[in-house]
Design a protein around this motif. Structure first.
Motif, mmCIF file in Angstrom:
data_model
loop_
_atom_site.group_PDB
_atom_site.id
_atom_site.type_symbol
_atom_site.label_atom_id
_atom_site.label_comp_id
_atom_site.label_asym_id
_atom_site.label_seq_id
_atom_site.Cartn_x
_atom_site.Cartn_y
_atom_site.Cartn_z
ATOM 1 N N PHE A 153 0.818 -1.202 0.000
ATOM 2 C CA PHE A 153 0.000 0.000 0.000
ATOM 3 C C PHE A 153 0.857 1.259 0.000
ATOM 4 N N ALA A 154 0.267 2.300 -0.558
ATOM 5 C CA ALA A 154 0.791 3.671 -0.488
ATOM 6 C C ALA A 154 -0.453 4.544 -0.421
ATOM 7 N N GLY A 155 -0.810 5.233 -1.531
ATOM 8 C CA GLY A 155 -2.051 5.984 -1.546
ATOM 9 C C GLY A 155 -3.259 5.087 -1.714
ATOM 10 N N THR A 156 -3.032 3.876 -2.208
ATOM 11 C CA THR A 156 -4.055 2.839 -2.324
ATOM 12 C C THR A 156 -3.382 1.502 -2.007
ATOM 13 N N SER A 157 -4.123 0.419 -2.063
ATOM 14 C CA SER A 157 -3.539 -0.876 -1.695
ATOM 15 C C SER A 157 -4.019 -1.960 -2.647
ATOM 16 N N PHE A 158 -3.249 -3.022 -2.750
ATOM 17 C CA PHE A 158 -3.664 -4.187 -3.534
ATOM 18 C C PHE A 158 -2.962 -5.423 -2.982
ATOM 19 N N THR B 114 -8.221 -4.054 2.923
ATOM 20 C CA THR B 114 -7.831 -5.013 1.888
ATOM 21 C C THR B 114 -7.395 -6.329 2.513
ATOM 22 N N CYS B 115 -6.659 -6.251 3.607
ATOM 23 C CA CYS B 115 -6.237 -7.470 4.316
ATOM 24 C C CYS B 115 -7.444 -8.251 4.833
ATOM 25 N N ILE B 116 -8.426 -7.536 5.383
ATOM 26 C CA ILE B 116 -9.622 -8.198 5.912
ATOM 27 C C ILE B 116 -10.312 -8.998 4.815
ATOM 28 N N ARG B 117 -10.409 -8.425 3.624
ATOM 29 C CA ARG B 117 -11.086 -9.100 2.511
ATOM 30 C C ARG B 117 -10.265 -10.252 1.944
ATOM 31 N N SER B 118 -8.990 -10.321 2.285
ATOM 32 C CA SER B 118 -8.086 -11.288 1.656
ATOM 33 C C SER B 118 -7.951 -12.598 2.421
ATOM 34 N N PHE B 119 -8.515 -12.682 3.612
ATOM 35 C CA PHE B 119 -8.444 -13.945 4.355
ATOM 36 C C PHE B 119 -9.321 -14.984 3.663
ATOM 37 N N SER B 120 -8.935 -16.243 3.805
ATOM 38 C CA SER B 120 -9.683 -17.313 3.159
ATOM 39 C C SER B 120 -10.973 -17.604 3.919
ATOM 40 N N ALA B 121 -11.891 -18.281 3.241
ATOM 41 C CA ALA B 121 -13.161 -18.638 3.863
ATOM 42 C C ALA B 121 -12.977 -19.724 4.917
ATOM 43 N N GLN B 122 -11.838 -20.436 4.872
ATOM 44 C CA GLN B 122 -11.591 -21.503 5.832
ATOM 45 C C GLN B 122 -11.265 -20.970 7.223
ATOM 46 N N SER B 123 -10.737 -19.737 7.278
ATOM 47 C CA SER B 123 -10.285 -19.179 8.550
ATOM 48 C C SER B 123 -11.407 -18.406 9.228
ATOM 49 N N GLU B 124 -11.578 -18.663 10.526
ATOM 50 C CA GLU B 124 -12.627 -17.977 11.283
ATOM 51 C C GLU B 124 -12.100 -17.252 12.510
ATOM 52 N N ARG B 125 -11.063 -17.782 13.126
ATOM 53 C CA ARG B 125 -10.609 -17.177 14.384
ATOM 54 C C ARG B 125 -9.102 -16.936 14.452
ATOM 55 N N SER B 126 -8.304 -17.714 13.739
ATOM 56 C CA SER B 126 -6.841 -17.586 13.832
ATOM 57 C C SER B 126 -6.324 -16.672 12.735
ATOM 58 N N ARG B 127 -6.648 -15.375 12.862
ATOM 59 C CA ARG B 127 -6.278 -14.428 11.815
ATOM 60 C C ARG B 127 -5.588 -13.207 12.429
ATOM 61 N N ALA B 128 -4.580 -12.733 11.722
ATOM 62 C CA ALA B 128 -3.843 -11.563 12.215
ATOM 63 C C ALA B 128 -3.354 -10.733 11.044
ATOM 64 N N ILE B 129 -3.270 -9.428 11.280
ATOM 65 C CA ILE B 129 -2.730 -8.489 10.292
ATOM 66 C C ILE B 129 -1.520 -7.796 10.901
#
Length: 334
Positions: free
Chosen positions: A136-141, A178-193
């Motif tokens: 990321f800078a002014g936007t992210s991907f 963007t990170c929030i949207r990028s987690f897989s559907a398999q993960s529900e609780r063990s997630r960190a940014i």
């Protein structure tokens, strides 16, 4: 696709031209000795059965056999099929700031390169955890979708620069979203940014984005890169200047990063030159409840080394059978 299980043996292939060069040198030395012994043409007549061409044939057969033998030692394999692979761990999304301010030289060689090195070392410590990378800078991907392919993760790091994101700025909130949207559907609780930045946010509200992540059970950690006193930003031809001609100084904004970590139920760490700050964060991530992930990978490789060894053996035998003498067709014609 061919995969070499022991690719270090491929280094032996550099000996192939060495063998040919050494044989050529021996041939030159032999000719010099013959000239000392007498007239070269007379000596050749005294040895009518000797064939110089066969010597080169033997040498070429030997190096070709050696080539196939080395390939066999490297254990070439072909992926037989795709197979479901299960692993246990957490999912970690890393948001890396690639704005121009990351070129400041608070660290050696600069903030961005030091951050990339730290991420590479983090990847080496992962075991079963899934990792993704957002720039990321002014936007992210998303630079690297969530994966357990650590080799690819380290390869992607090498191509990152401040030109990776064309829009300049520091939109930390957008990066977290963007990170929030990028987690897989398999993960529900063990997630960190993990957000790695100098904290000079000019675009959005990163604290609100961190709160949204925490409400979804995602912990947000921040690593501050830079110094409070600040450093100028090197650009082509000198230092970056503002519209008034003043040198721009980029400073670490720890206040914003602490607020983001607090809102995201994480922790803030200021990066140092020796200890970048990832170790305590990795320890926290290891305490998360591990989840089981399914992924599709190439497994059950077909070994191919035996074919290369067989070719090498045949060539070695042929090389030994080829002598250095001509076939005397008129052996009994006297």
């Amino acid at each position: 696709m061919i995969y070499f299980a022991q690719s270090q043996y491929l280094l032996l292939l550099v000996l192939v031209p060495v063998f040919l060069a050494l044989y050529g040198l021996v041939r030159c030395l032999r000719k010099k000795k013959i000239r000392r012994f007498g007239d070269e043409e007379l000596v050749r007549r005294l040895m009518p059965s000797y064939s110089g061409a066969k010597g080169w044939i033997r040498a070429i057969l030997f190096v070709t056999a050696f080539f196939f033998f080395v390939i066999g030692m490297a254990r070439p394999q072909i992926g037989a099929k795709l197979k479901e692979h299960k692993s246990r761990g957490a999912e970690v999304m890393i948001a890396l700031d690639v704005s121009n301010s990351m070129l400041a030289k608070d660290y050696t060689p600069c903030r961005l390169d030091r951050a990339k090195l730290a991420i590479s070392r983090l990847v080496d410590k992962l075991d079963g955890d899934r990792i993704g990378l957002v720039l990321f800078a002014g936007t992210s991907f998303v630079q690297l979708p969530i994966t357990t392919d650590y080799v690819s993760a380290k390869m992607f790091l090498g191509s990152i620069s401040t030109e990776s994101v064309p829009v300049q700025g520091t939109a930390i909130g957008d990066a977290i979203s963007t990170c929030i949207r990028s987690f897989s559907a398999q993960s529900e609780r063990s997630r960190a940014i993990i957000v790695i930045t100098d904290g000079e946010n000019h675009e959005d509200d990163p604290v609100e984005a961190a709160k949204q992540a925490a409400e979804m059970g995602i912990r947000v950690f921040t690593i501050g890169v830079g110094s409070p006193e600040g450093q100028p930003i090197p650009v082509a031809g000198g230092l970056l200047k503002d519209s008034n001609g003043e040198i721009v100084v980029t400073r670490l904004d720890e206040g914003v990063l602490k607020d983001v970590a607090r809102a995201g139920d994480g922790a803030y760490v200021r990066a140092g030159n020796e200890e970048f700050g990832l170790n305590p964060i990795v320890s926290e991530i290891k305490r998360l409840d591990q989840e089981e992930f399914n992924s599709i990978v190439f497994e059950e490789y077909d070994e191919q080394y035996m074919y290369f060894f067989a070719i090498a053996l045949v060539l070695f035998v042929v090389q030994m059978l080829v002598g250095e003498r001509k076939v005397l067709r008129n052996l009994f014609d006297r």
